[in-house]
Design a protein around this motif. Structure first.
Motif, PDB file in Angstrom:
ATOM      1  N   LYS A 190       1.490   5.096  -2.993  1.00  0.00           N
ATOM      2  CA  LYS A 190       1.580   6.524  -2.717  1.00  0.00           C
ATOM      3  C   LYS A 190       2.652   7.208  -3.548  1.00  0.00           C
ATOM      4  N   ASN A 191       3.602   6.423  -4.060  1.00  0.00           N
ATOM      5  CA  ASN A 191       4.725   6.993  -4.821  1.00  0.00           C
ATOM      6  C   ASN A 191       4.367   7.226  -6.261  1.00  0.00           C
ATOM      7  N   ASN A 196       0.821  -1.207   0.000  1.00  0.00           N
ATOM      8  CA  ASN A 196       0.000   0.000   0.000  1.00  0.00           C
ATOM      9  C   ASN A 196       0.858   1.262   0.000  1.00  0.00           C
ATOM     10  N   GLU A 197       2.002   1.205   0.646  1.00  0.00           N
ATOM     11  CA  GLU A 197       2.919   2.354   0.634  1.00  0.00           C
ATOM     12  C   GLU A 197       3.420   2.629  -0.787  1.00  0.00           C
TER      13      GLU A 197
END
Length: 64
Positions: A63-64, A59-60
């Motif tokens: 964000k990128n 999930n992180e």
């Protein structure tokens, strides 16, 4: 948002930015037959990973 019930194939197809994350966890066979039938949670168990840690990293990457 990625959830542990999703299959690896679904995740990779819909969120290609997750591919490096899977590889960093040692999961290199993203196109194998198991990837289409196993949930992320099942795959984490098979590979000996903490599913919550893997899920957080995936999930992180969105964000990128």
């Amino acid at each position: 948002m990625i959830q542990k019930e999703m299959t690896i194939a679904h995740i990779v197809q819909n969120y290609p930015t997750t591919i490096p994350v899977f590889r960093s966890f040692g999961m290199h066979c993203l196109g194998c037959p198991s990837a289409t039938g196993e949930s992320l949670e099942q795959a984490a168990q098979v590979h000996g990973f903490d599913v919550d840690r893997l899920l957080s990293a995936l999930n992180e990457s969105l964000k990128n």
